[in-house]
Motif scaffolding. Sequence first.
Motif, PDB file in Angstrom:
ATOM      1  N   ILE A  36      38.761  38.270  48.853  1.00  0.00           N
ATOM      2  CA  ILE A  36      38.827  38.402  47.389  1.00  0.00           C
ATOM      3  C   ILE A  36      40.041  37.680  46.809  1.00  0.00           C
ATOM      4  O   ILE A  36      39.915  36.955  45.809  1.00  0.00           O
ATOM      5  N   PRO A  37      41.256  37.820  47.400  1.00  0.00           N
ATOM      6  CA  PRO A  37      42.383  37.031  46.887  1.00  0.00           C
ATOM      7  C   PRO A  37      42.143  35.526  46.930  1.00  0.00           C
ATOM      8  O   PRO A  37      42.552  34.811  46.007  1.00  0.00           O
ATOM      9  N   TYR A  65      40.056  34.572  43.994  1.00  0.00           N
ATOM     10  CA  TYR A  65      40.882  34.570  42.782  1.00  0.00           C
ATOM     11  C   TYR A  65      41.770  33.328  42.716  1.00  0.00           C
ATOM     12  O   TYR A  65      41.851  32.654  41.685  1.00  0.00           O
ATOM     13  N   ASP A  88      39.981  30.223  41.785  1.00  0.00           N
ATOM     14  CA  ASP A  88      39.695  30.144  40.358  1.00  0.00           C
ATOM     15  C   ASP A  88      40.897  29.640  39.560  1.00  0.00           C
ATOM     16  O   ASP A  88      40.751  28.813  38.661  1.00  0.00           O
ATOM     17  N   VAL A  89      42.082  30.154  39.876  1.00  0.00           N
ATOM     18  CA  VAL A  89      43.244  29.859  39.025  1.00  0.00           C
ATOM     19  C   VAL A  89      44.065  28.671  39.514  1.00  0.00           C
ATOM     20  O   VAL A  89      44.788  28.050  38.730  1.00  0.00           O
ATOM     21  N   LYS A 140      41.228  32.453  34.747  1.00  0.00           N
ATOM     22  CA  LYS A 140      40.877  33.692  35.425  1.00  0.00           C
ATOM     23  C   LYS A 140      40.059  34.574  34.479  1.00  0.00           C
ATOM     24  O   LYS A 140      40.216  34.561  33.275  1.00  0.00           O
ATOM     25  N   SER A 141      39.200  35.364  35.110  1.00  0.00           N
ATOM     26  CA  SER A 141      38.339  36.228  34.324  1.00  0.00           C
ATOM     27  C   SER A 141      39.114  37.427  33.790  1.00  0.00           C
ATOM     28  O   SER A 141      39.904  38.042  34.496  1.00  0.00           O
ATOM     29  N   GLU A 142      38.896  37.744  32.516  1.00  0.00           N
ATOM     30  CA  GLU A 142      39.536  38.908  31.921  1.00  0.00           C
ATOM     31  C   GLU A 142      38.681  40.157  32.121  1.00  0.00           C
ATOM     32  O   GLU A 142      39.070  41.248  31.727  1.00  0.00           O
ATOM     33  N   PHE A 165      37.559  41.218  35.126  1.00  0.00           N
ATOM     34  CA  PHE A 165      37.503  41.528  36.554  1.00  0.00           C
ATOM     35  C   PHE A 165      37.324  43.024  36.803  1.00  0.00           C
ATOM     36  O   PHE A 165      36.481  43.437  37.597  1.00  0.00           O
ATOM     37  N   SER A 166      38.128  43.848  36.133  1.00  0.00           N
ATOM     38  CA  SER A 166      38.066  45.289  36.390  1.00  0.00           C
ATOM     39  C   SER A 166      36.703  45.859  36.015  1.00  0.00           C
ATOM     40  O   SER A 166      36.153  46.708  36.726  1.00  0.00           O
ATOM     41  N   LEU A 172      31.454  38.153  42.855  1.00  0.00           N
ATOM     42  CA  LEU A 172      32.343  39.239  43.236  1.00  0.00           C
ATOM     43  C   LEU A 172      31.660  40.147  44.250  1.00  0.00           C
ATOM     44  O   LEU A 172      32.280  40.562  45.245  1.00  0.00           O
ATOM     45  N   SER A 194      31.637  38.461  47.622  1.00  0.00           N
ATOM     46  CA  SER A 194      32.963  38.408  48.257  1.00  0.00           C
ATOM     47  C   SER A 194      33.348  39.764  48.836  1.00  0.00           C
ATOM     48  O   SER A 194      33.994  39.843  49.886  1.00  0.00           O
TER      49      SER A 194
END
Length: 406
Positions: free
Chosen positions: A62-63, A66, A69-70, A197-199, A201-202, A342, A345
């Motif tokens: 997962i990291p 992320y 993406d960034v 990055k996606s806002e 995510f949570s 997600l 992953s």
Amino acid sequence: MKTYRYRWIVFGVMALIYFFVYFHRTSPAVLATTLMEEFAVTALAVGVLSSAYFYPYGLMQIPVGYLSDVKGPRLVTTVFTLIAFIGTLLFALSPTFEVAVFGRLLIGVGVSGVYIPTIKLISRWFRVDEFATVTGLLFAVGNIGALVSAYPLAAMVSMLGWRKTFLFVGAITFVLAISCWFLVRDSPMGFDKKTEKSERFSTNFRVVVKNPVVWLIATSAFLRYGVVMGYQGLWGGPYLMDVYGMQREEAGSVLMMVGVGTIVGAPIIGFLSDKIFKTRKWFLVAAGIGFTFTMAPLAFMTASLSVTQLYATSFLIGLFSAAGPVAYALIKESYPLEVTGLAASIVNVFPFFGGAAFQVFMGYLMDTVGMVGESYPPEAYSMAFSFCLVASLISAVLILFVHEKR
């Protein structure tokens, strides 16, 4: 150079790096007895060393997604491949067993940053109707790495020794890391453009984890891949050498058939699932049942299989485990498009923890029986493979509870 040509350079570099992801994953199978002698350690200890690859690989999935993406997949893969290079050097030069374990741990960290960035690059450089084909090619190249880690690695270790062999692998890894930085581009338009990055995510994470499908498939993958890595990745080689008296090269040749079965099975199973049977769930169940029956001879006829049967068993382990990618298609079809990455992953974490856990626990079971002289008796391997048989059955049963959406 035009985009349609350059994309194959990008894919070629990433596929070559991915080759070594599989190579390192399964290489301990032909090194196990050598490492036990070199460092004077038990099966459990070698299981810990081999499993040191899987824990960081699983934790970093997962990291890595992320960061891709960034920061962009090119930078991520370059940095992580350099980490794999350092880990390979430490492993090759390790003066103690603890240093060897740490080197293996760094290898696991390094190669964890390859698959997800490569998938992201494929999605940018290739059309939608080419995605599955190119991903299939990537999977095939990876499994060729598994093939090379069997008989060819065994032959090279016999000629050069395991330390010089892995120094050579480290040199190739360094060249590939540099090639990634200079040759790979993040996208054909706006090279190396970073994505935001996606806002959400949570929110997306909650959507994924509340669906029982992800946990059923993840647990099934944990068990199935744990069995495969327990056999192909570590204990298959010592089993063939201890019980059947094979030399390292012959044992490696038998283990190569797992990779051959996977390379043959993956495209065929994908095609049958897509075009003929038009189901994911029941194809996974059928493959799981086949996988369970394949493990039965190893559990109950541990010391009485012919060489032909050993080759066939290894091939079928690879063939039936090749249904694994169908599980990711089932995940994709169980979630809205914006969270499928997600969900995939998260599922991708579990197989690698399975590989780590099974290698250690199988070594523990073998140590409960103990060595006879300098090798483990058939009873030790029968106990370990019986555990794998039960795990294979549970893996298939779990898929029965998945609700399929097509």
